[in-house]
Design a protein around this motif. Structure first.
Motif, PDB file in Angstrom:
ATOM      1  N   ASN A  51       0.827  -1.208   0.000  1.00 25.84           N
ATOM      2  CA  ASN A  51       0.000   0.000   0.000  1.00 25.84           C
ATOM      3  C   ASN A  51       0.863   1.260   0.000  1.00 25.84           C
ATOM      4  OD1 ASN A  51      -2.310  -1.517   0.059  1.00 25.84           O
ATOM      5  ND2 ASN A  51      -2.731  -1.198   2.233  1.00 25.84           N
ATOM      6  N   PHE A  52       0.293   2.329  -0.544  1.00 30.25           N
ATOM      7  CA  PHE A  52       0.950   3.632  -0.472  1.00 30.25           C
ATOM      8  C   PHE A  52       0.772   4.214   0.924  1.00 30.25           C
ATOM      9  CE2 PHE A  52       0.772   3.441  -5.080  1.00 30.25           C
ATOM     10  CZ  PHE A  52       1.954   4.069  -5.449  1.00 30.25           C
ATOM     11  N   HIS A  85      -4.101   2.627  -3.552  1.00 26.17           N
ATOM     12  CA  HIS A  85      -3.701   3.530  -4.625  1.00 26.17           C
ATOM     13  C   HIS A  85      -3.544   4.937  -4.074  1.00 26.17           C
ATOM     14  CE1 HIS A  85      -4.385   0.408  -7.598  1.00 26.17           C
ATOM     15  NE2 HIS A  85      -5.574   0.186  -7.073  1.00 26.17           N
ATOM     16  N   VAL A  86      -2.823   5.787  -4.823  1.00 24.24           N
ATOM     17  CA  VAL A  86      -2.548   7.138  -4.340  1.00 24.24           C
ATOM     18  C   VAL A  86      -3.844   7.919  -4.150  1.00 24.24           C
ATOM     19  CG1 VAL A  86      -1.314   9.278  -4.804  1.00 24.24           C
ATOM     20  CG2 VAL A  86      -0.324   7.116  -5.514  1.00 24.24           C
ATOM     21  N   ARG A 121       5.841   6.251 -11.167  1.00 21.43           N
ATOM     22  CA  ARG A 121       4.919   6.579 -12.253  1.00 21.43           C
ATOM     23  C   ARG A 121       3.485   6.791 -11.758  1.00 21.43           C
ATOM     24  NH1 ARG A 121       5.523   2.834 -17.303  1.00 21.43           N
ATOM     25  NH2 ARG A 121       7.630   3.667 -16.992  1.00 21.43           N
ATOM     26  N   GLU A 122       3.002   5.908 -10.866  1.00 20.53           N
ATOM     27  CA  GLU A 122       1.617   6.036 -10.401  1.00 20.53           C
ATOM     28  C   GLU A 122       1.420   7.361  -9.660  1.00 20.53           C
ATOM     29  OE1 GLU A 122      -1.700   3.819  -7.547  1.00 20.53           O
ATOM     30  OE2 GLU A 122       0.065   2.705  -8.251  1.00 20.53           O
ATOM     31  N   TYR A 123       2.364   7.699  -8.798  1.00 22.13           N
ATOM     32  CA  TYR A 123       2.241   8.953  -8.059  1.00 22.13           C
ATOM     33  C   TYR A 123       2.312  10.155  -8.998  1.00 22.13           C
ATOM     34  CZ  TYR A 123       3.347  12.961  -5.210  1.00 22.13           C
ATOM     35  OH  TYR A 123       3.347  14.212  -4.664  1.00 22.13           O
ATOM     36  N   GLU A 128      -0.312  14.682 -11.926  1.00 20.60           N
ATOM     37  CA  GLU A 128      -0.572  15.384 -13.177  1.00 20.60           C
ATOM     38  C   GLU A 128      -2.067  15.499 -13.472  1.00 20.60           C
ATOM     39  OE1 GLU A 128       0.845  17.190 -16.880  1.00 20.60           O
ATOM     40  OE2 GLU A 128       1.364  17.070 -14.758  1.00 20.60           O
ATOM     41  N   GLN A 129      -2.865  14.594 -12.948  1.00 18.43           N
ATOM     42  CA  GLN A 129      -4.301  14.592 -13.224  1.00 18.43           C
ATOM     43  C   GLN A 129      -5.103  15.499 -12.297  1.00 18.43           C
ATOM     44  OE1 GLN A 129      -5.050  10.413 -12.881  1.00 18.43           O
ATOM     45  NE2 GLN A 129      -4.010   9.915 -14.801  1.00 18.43           N
ATOM     46  N   GLN A 130      -4.439  16.091 -11.302  1.00 16.59           N
ATOM     47  CA  GLN A 130      -5.153  16.950 -10.368  1.00 16.59           C
ATOM     48  C   GLN A 130      -5.251  18.381 -10.930  1.00 16.59           C
ATOM     49  OE1 GLN A 130      -6.534  15.190  -7.848  1.00 16.59           O
ATOM     50  NE2 GLN A 130      -5.433  13.612  -9.002  1.00 16.59           N
TER      51      GLN A 130
END
Length: 400
Positions: A51-52, A85-86, A121-123, A128-130
């Motif tokens: 987990n993150f 997930h983040v 990459r996930e973080y 970038e999507q925020q």
């Protein structure tokens, strides 16, 4: 019948009443005591379940104001949230933190070394999507446990995030050991290319963190403090290696990311003179054909300022020329040694592979099909330095 003066006052009143009616109060304003203002954030992975783990260091306004009395309030508090997930992890902060999370002004994002090596990459994609993302925030890699870093108070500058950011700005400006291009946007910019990004590495100066407010009553500022120790090479959002602080100077110089640095010049009689690069070096490189093969020519121009002179000779024109020649040779040797070391580690620190990809013409095709050809490209370094400032004295005082 109203007089003209009465009509004018009535008209003014109506106009004023109209504008007052369309004014709205701050019905949607959020008070400062309803916000959890984030100063610094840390991201890690739980080694047991994958987990993150996200740590938020939240500012305590009352701990930042002038304090009197025996007790000192903590200027920040740390909250930890965990999720698969983040995005899930970030959403859980609304449960664990008793105020509305306000992350628009945090100073630093810290990534654990283990997570950086696995890949960020996930973080980075989540960031970038925020819509309210802050890609100008500096990123650093933690070589000490994230909880210890996040729970350490820093002296002098009581907000750890601001302390680290100030250190990055000062080091990039005066030492060359840290690049100012260590922001989230700098990592994102190179995600789809083979170019590298250099991120600072931090660790605790001792094995035990300073997590109580008694830290501010100690005079030893280095004990238990957070310090910078080398840099991480990031490719495609993943840490592929690390270099020490001295090597970081040559990386930043060769990539035109350096403002200033200090270098000593040695003489046969063991005398040493120190010079400082005065102003940003001028660095240019050009990939071209030489004897039928690609060659990268790197030209570096340095303006020098003499800051420490222990020579027994006057700074004549011939001596100045000797200083420049010796410095040129030393910079050439140090930069060449760094390039050879990087190549042995498969680090393309000059982005030769990316430059080859951008070349057009049939003559370049045979080299572009080989992703390892960048190692075979000849690198021609040329160093030109010029002493521009010697100070007010051309000879050290002897006292006799």
């Amino acid at each position: 019948m109203w007089s003209y003066r009465v009509k004018r006052y009535v008209l003014k009143f109506i106009v004023a009443a109209f504008f007052c009616s369309i004014l709205t109060s701050c019905w949607d304003q959020v008070e400062i005591n309803q916000l959890a203002i984030v100063n610094m954030a840390g991201v890690d992975r739980n080694p047991k379940n994958g987990n993150f783990e996200v740590y938020y260091q939240v500012i305590n306004p009352s701990g930042m104001s002038g304090q009197t009395g025996a007790s000192i309030k903590a200027p920040v508090y740390v909250y930890k949230v965990e999720g698969k997930h983040v995005g899930v992890t970030a959403n859980k902060s609304n449960i664990s933190i008793p105020r509305e999370l306000f992350a628009d002004h945090y100073q630093i994002i810290i990534i654990s070394k283990k997570l950086a090596q696995e890949g960020m990459r996930e973080y980075l994609n989540f960031t970038e999507q925020q819509p309210d993302r802050r890609t100008t925030v500096h990123m650093v890699i933690a070589d000490s446990p994230i909880p210890d870093i996040m729970n350490t108070f820093t002296p002098l500058e009581r907000l750890p995030g601001r302390s680290l950011k100030s250190s990055i700005n000062n080091a990039s400006k005066f030492t060359g050991k840290i690049s100012e291009f260590s922001r989230v946007k700098d990592v994102l910019k190179q995600m789809e290319s083979s170019k590298l990004t250099l991120l600072p590495i931090i660790k605790l100066s001792t094995s035990k963190q300073e997590s109580t407010s008694s830290r501010f009553e100690q005079i030893d500022a280095d004990k238990g403090n957070i310090r910078f120790d080398g840099a991480a090479l990031i490719k495609h959002g993943r840490m592929i290696g690390e270099i020490n602080s001295k090597q970081a100077i040559w990386y930043n110089l060769l990539n035109n990311q350096l403002h200033s640095f200090i270098q000593d010049v040695e003489f046969p009689d063991k005398q040493v003179l120190e010079v400082q690069v005065d102003g940003s070096p001028k660095v240019s490189n050009k990939l071209m054909f030489a004897s039928g093969h690609p060659s990268l020519r790197v030209n570096i121009r340095l303006k020098l300022k003499i800051i420490s002179n222990t020579l027994n000779e006057l700074l004549t024109e011939d001596k100045i020329n000797e200083i420049e020649d010796r410095l040129n040779q030393k910079v050439y040797e140090q930069a060449t040694t760094f390039l050879e070391y990087s190549q042995s580690k498969d680090w393309d620190v000059l982005s030769i592979e990316e430059q080859l990809k951008k070349k057009r013409g049939s003559s370049w095709n045979q080299f572009q099909n080989d992703p390892e050809y960048w190692k075979k490209v000849n690198i021609a370094l040329k160093i030109q330095s010029k002493v521009t400032t010697t100070g007010t004295s051309i000879h050290p005082y002897k006292g006799d």
